[in-house]
Design a protein around this motif. Structure first.
Motif, PDB file in Angstrom:
ATOM      1  N   GLU A   1       0.841  -1.191   0.000  1.00  0.00           N
ATOM      2  CA  GLU A   1       0.000   0.000   0.000  1.00  0.00           C
ATOM      3  C   GLU A   1       0.880   1.247   0.000  1.00  0.00           C
ATOM      4  O   GLU A   1       1.969   1.247   0.557  1.00  0.00           O
ATOM      5  CB  GLU A   1      -0.883   0.001   1.247  1.00  0.00           C
ATOM      6  CG  GLU A   1      -1.891  -1.116   1.266  1.00  0.00           C
ATOM      7  CD  GLU A   1      -2.748  -1.081   2.514  1.00  0.00           C
ATOM      8  OE1 GLU A   1      -2.878  -0.002   3.118  1.00  0.00           O
ATOM      9  OE2 GLU A   1      -3.265  -2.138   2.877  1.00  0.00           O
TER      10      GLU A   1
ATOM     11  N   ASP B   1       2.319   4.819   1.111  1.00  0.00           N
ATOM     12  CA  ASP B   1       2.557   5.385   2.436  1.00  0.00           C
ATOM     13  C   ASP B   1       1.402   6.312   2.816  1.00  0.00           C
ATOM     14  O   ASP B   1       0.927   7.093   1.991  1.00  0.00           O
ATOM     15  CB  ASP B   1       3.880   6.156   2.427  1.00  0.00           C
ATOM     16  CG  ASP B   1       4.355   6.484   3.820  1.00  0.00           C
ATOM     17  OD1 ASP B   1       3.637   7.212   4.536  1.00  0.00           O
ATOM     18  OD2 ASP B   1       5.442   6.021   4.190  1.00  0.00           O
ATOM     19  N   GLN B   2       0.973   6.241   4.070  1.00  0.00           N
ATOM     20  CA  GLN B   2      -0.128   7.075   4.554  1.00  0.00           C
ATOM     21  C   GLN B   2       0.201   8.559   4.493  1.00  0.00           C
ATOM     22  O   GLN B   2      -0.696   9.392   4.434  1.00  0.00           O
ATOM     23  CB  GLN B   2      -0.462   6.726   6.005  1.00  0.00           C
ATOM     24  CG  GLN B   2      -1.056   5.364   6.208  1.00  0.00           C
ATOM     25  CD  GLN B   2      -1.269   5.101   7.677  1.00  0.00           C
ATOM     26  OE1 GLN B   2      -0.321   5.098   8.454  1.00  0.00           O
ATOM     27  NE2 GLN B   2      -2.508   4.888   8.070  1.00  0.00           N
TER      28      GLN B   2
ATOM     29  N   LEU C   1      -5.450  11.731  10.494  1.00  0.00           N
ATOM     30  CA  LEU C   1      -4.461  10.667  10.329  1.00  0.00           C
ATOM     31  C   LEU C   1      -3.707  10.345  11.627  1.00  0.00           C
ATOM     32  O   LEU C   1      -3.296   9.206  11.833  1.00  0.00           O
ATOM     33  CB  LEU C   1      -3.469  11.068   9.232  1.00  0.00           C
ATOM     34  CG  LEU C   1      -2.494  10.017   8.747  1.00  0.00           C
ATOM     35  CD1 LEU C   1      -3.220   8.784   8.235  1.00  0.00           C
ATOM     36  CD2 LEU C   1      -1.622  10.596   7.653  1.00  0.00           C
TER      37      LEU C   1
ATOM     38  N   LEU D   1      -1.424   6.618  13.685  1.00  0.00           N
ATOM     39  CA  LEU D   1       0.039   6.560  13.603  1.00  0.00           C
ATOM     40  C   LEU D   1       0.626   6.370  14.986  1.00  0.00           C
ATOM     41  O   LEU D   1      -0.061   6.518  15.993  1.00  0.00           O
ATOM     42  CB  LEU D   1       0.572   7.862  12.982  1.00  0.00           C
ATOM     43  CG  LEU D   1       0.073   8.191  11.577  1.00  0.00           C
ATOM     44  CD1 LEU D   1       0.528   9.581  11.169  1.00  0.00           C
ATOM     45  CD2 LEU D   1       0.574   7.149  10.589  1.00  0.00           C
TER      46      LEU D   1
END
Length: 162
Positions: free
Chosen positions: A38, A40-41, A135, A139
Protein backbone atom coordinates in the motif's frame (compact mmCIF):
# COMPACT_ATOMS: atom_id res chain seq x y z
CA UNK A 1 25.13 -19.62 48.37
CA UNK A 2 25.89 -21.81 45.38
CA UNK A 3 23.20 -23.33 43.25
CA UNK A 4 23.44 -26.98 42.48
CA UNK A 5 24.69 -27.59 38.95
CA UNK A 6 21.66 -29.62 37.98
CA UNK A 7 19.30 -26.61 38.35
CA UNK A 8 21.13 -24.41 35.82
CA UNK A 9 19.87 -24.58 32.22
CA UNK A 10 22.32 -26.23 29.89
CA UNK A 11 22.57 -25.17 26.26
CA UNK A 12 24.69 -27.31 24.07
CA UNK A 13 27.40 -25.49 22.15
CA UNK A 14 26.05 -26.61 18.75
CA UNK A 15 22.55 -25.45 19.62
CA UNK A 16 23.86 -22.04 20.72
CA UNK A 17 25.87 -21.70 17.50
CA UNK A 18 22.78 -22.52 15.42
CA UNK A 19 20.76 -19.88 17.27
CA UNK A 20 23.45 -17.23 16.74
CA UNK A 21 23.84 -18.21 13.09
CA UNK A 22 20.10 -17.92 12.48
CA UNK A 23 19.75 -14.51 14.15
CA UNK A 24 20.80 -12.40 11.09
CA UNK A 25 18.44 -14.34 8.81
CA UNK A 26 15.55 -13.83 11.23
CA UNK A 27 16.35 -10.10 11.41
CA UNK A 28 16.37 -9.78 7.61
CA UNK A 29 13.08 -11.65 7.28
CA UNK A 30 11.50 -9.50 9.97
CA UNK A 31 12.64 -6.31 8.27
CA UNK A 32 11.37 -7.46 4.88
CA UNK A 33 8.06 -8.58 6.32
CA UNK A 34 7.19 -5.11 7.62
CA UNK A 35 6.86 -3.64 4.13
CA UNK A 36 3.49 -3.09 2.57
CA UNK A 37 2.28 -2.87 -1.00
CA UNK A 38 0.00 0.00 0.00
CA UNK A 39 1.16 3.57 -0.57
CA UNK A 40 2.56 5.38 2.44
CA UNK A 41 -0.13 7.07 4.55
CA UNK A 42 1.88 10.30 4.55
CA UNK A 43 1.98 10.56 0.75
CA UNK A 44 -1.34 12.45 0.38
CA UNK A 45 -0.28 14.90 3.11
CA UNK A 46 3.06 15.59 1.42
CA UNK A 47 1.42 15.96 -1.99
CA UNK A 48 -1.15 18.41 -0.59
CA UNK A 49 1.57 20.39 1.19
CA UNK A 50 3.50 20.76 -2.07
CA UNK A 51 0.32 21.83 -3.88
CA UNK A 52 -0.50 24.36 -1.15
CA UNK A 53 3.01 25.83 -1.41
CA UNK A 54 2.66 26.13 -5.18
CA UNK A 55 -0.74 27.83 -4.81
CA UNK A 56 0.60 30.26 -2.22
CA UNK A 57 3.57 31.14 -4.45
CA UNK A 58 1.23 31.76 -7.40
CA UNK A 59 -0.92 34.02 -5.23
CA UNK A 60 2.17 35.89 -3.98
CA UNK A 61 3.19 36.59 -7.59
CA UNK A 62 -0.26 37.76 -8.66
CA UNK A 63 -1.47 39.72 -5.61
CA UNK A 64 1.16 42.11 -4.27
CA UNK A 65 -0.96 43.02 -1.23
CA UNK A 66 -0.91 39.40 -0.09
CA UNK A 67 2.61 38.52 -1.20
CA UNK A 68 4.27 38.56 2.24
CA UNK A 69 1.61 36.40 3.90
CA UNK A 70 1.40 34.06 0.90
CA UNK A 71 5.19 33.62 0.79
CA UNK A 72 5.25 32.79 4.52
CA UNK A 73 2.50 30.23 4.00
CA UNK A 74 4.35 28.80 0.99
CA UNK A 75 7.54 28.44 3.04
CA UNK A 76 5.68 26.70 5.88
CA UNK A 77 3.88 24.28 3.58
CA UNK A 78 7.09 23.58 1.64
CA UNK A 79 8.76 22.74 4.98
CA UNK A 80 5.87 20.38 5.77
CA UNK A 81 6.26 18.69 2.39
CA UNK A 82 10.00 18.33 2.88
CA UNK A 83 9.69 16.82 6.37
CA UNK A 84 6.99 14.41 5.21
CA UNK A 85 9.07 13.50 2.13
CA UNK A 86 12.08 12.66 4.32
CA UNK A 87 9.94 10.42 6.53
CA UNK A 88 8.36 8.66 3.55
CA UNK A 89 11.79 8.06 2.02
CA UNK A 90 13.25 6.89 5.34
CA UNK A 91 10.60 4.20 5.69
CA UNK A 92 10.68 3.18 2.02
CA UNK A 93 14.51 3.04 1.85
CA UNK A 94 14.49 4.23 -1.74
CA UNK A 95 17.47 4.81 -4.00
CA UNK A 96 18.64 8.47 -3.91
CA UNK A 97 18.92 8.39 -7.72
CA UNK A 98 15.17 7.74 -8.05
CA UNK A 99 12.80 10.69 -8.51
CA UNK A 100 11.05 11.93 -5.36
CA UNK A 101 8.26 9.72 -4.11
CA UNK A 102 6.10 12.82 -3.67
CA UNK A 103 5.31 14.20 -7.11
CA UNK A 104 5.61 17.89 -7.88
CA UNK A 105 2.20 19.49 -8.34
CA UNK A 106 0.98 20.86 -11.62
CA UNK A 107 1.55 24.60 -11.98
CA UNK A 108 -1.04 26.55 -10.03
CA UNK A 109 -2.97 29.53 -11.25
CA UNK A 110 -3.90 32.14 -8.67
CA UNK A 111 -7.51 33.26 -8.39
CA UNK A 112 -8.10 36.61 -10.07
CA UNK A 113 -9.45 38.49 -7.05
CA UNK A 114 -7.63 39.00 -3.76
CA UNK A 115 -10.70 37.81 -1.82
CA UNK A 116 -10.88 34.59 -3.81
CA UNK A 117 -7.13 34.10 -3.32
CA UNK A 118 -7.44 34.56 0.44
CA UNK A 119 -10.36 32.10 0.50
CA UNK A 120 -8.31 29.57 -1.50
CA UNK A 121 -5.41 29.82 0.97
CA UNK A 122 -7.74 29.46 3.95
CA UNK A 123 -9.42 26.42 2.40
CA UNK A 124 -6.08 24.82 1.57
CA UNK A 125 -4.63 25.11 5.08
CA UNK A 126 -7.94 24.11 6.68
CA UNK A 127 -8.01 20.94 4.56
CA UNK A 128 -4.34 20.28 5.38
CA UNK A 129 -5.02 20.66 9.09
CA UNK A 130 -8.10 18.45 9.04
CA UNK A 131 -6.50 15.73 6.91
CA UNK A 132 -3.44 15.58 9.19
CA UNK A 133 -5.58 15.58 12.34
CA UNK A 134 -7.63 12.64 11.03
CA UNK A 135 -4.46 10.67 10.33
CA UNK A 136 -2.71 11.16 13.70
CA UNK A 137 -4.68 8.58 15.75
CA UNK A 138 -3.68 5.78 13.37
CA UNK A 139 0.04 6.56 13.60
CA UNK A 140 2.57 5.94 16.32
CA UNK A 141 5.87 7.32 17.53
CA UNK A 142 7.72 9.85 15.44
CA UNK A 143 5.21 9.73 12.60
CA UNK A 144 2.34 10.66 14.92
CA UNK A 145 4.35 13.57 16.28
CA UNK A 146 5.35 14.74 12.81
CA UNK A 147 1.79 14.67 11.46
CA UNK A 148 0.40 16.28 14.64
CA UNK A 149 2.92 19.07 14.25
CA UNK A 150 1.88 19.60 10.62
CA UNK A 151 -1.75 19.76 11.78
CA UNK A 152 -0.89 22.27 14.52
CA UNK A 153 1.11 24.38 12.11
CA UNK A 154 -1.79 24.46 9.64
CA UNK A 155 -4.10 25.51 12.49
CA UNK A 156 -1.72 28.40 13.26
CA UNK A 157 -1.63 29.36 9.59
CA UNK A 158 -5.43 29.50 9.61
CA UNK A 159 -5.26 31.99 12.48
CA UNK A 160 -2.75 34.12 10.58
CA UNK A 161 -5.01 34.15 7.52
CA UNK A 162 -7.98 35.08 9.68
Amino acid sequence: MELPRASLPVIERRRALRLFAAAPAVAVLAACGTGSDEPDQLLPLATAAKADAALANAIARRHSGMSETARELAAARAAHASALQREIDRVASRDPEDPPSVPDPAPKKAPSSADAAADALRAAVREGQERAARLVPGLSGYRAGLVASVSASCACLQEVLG
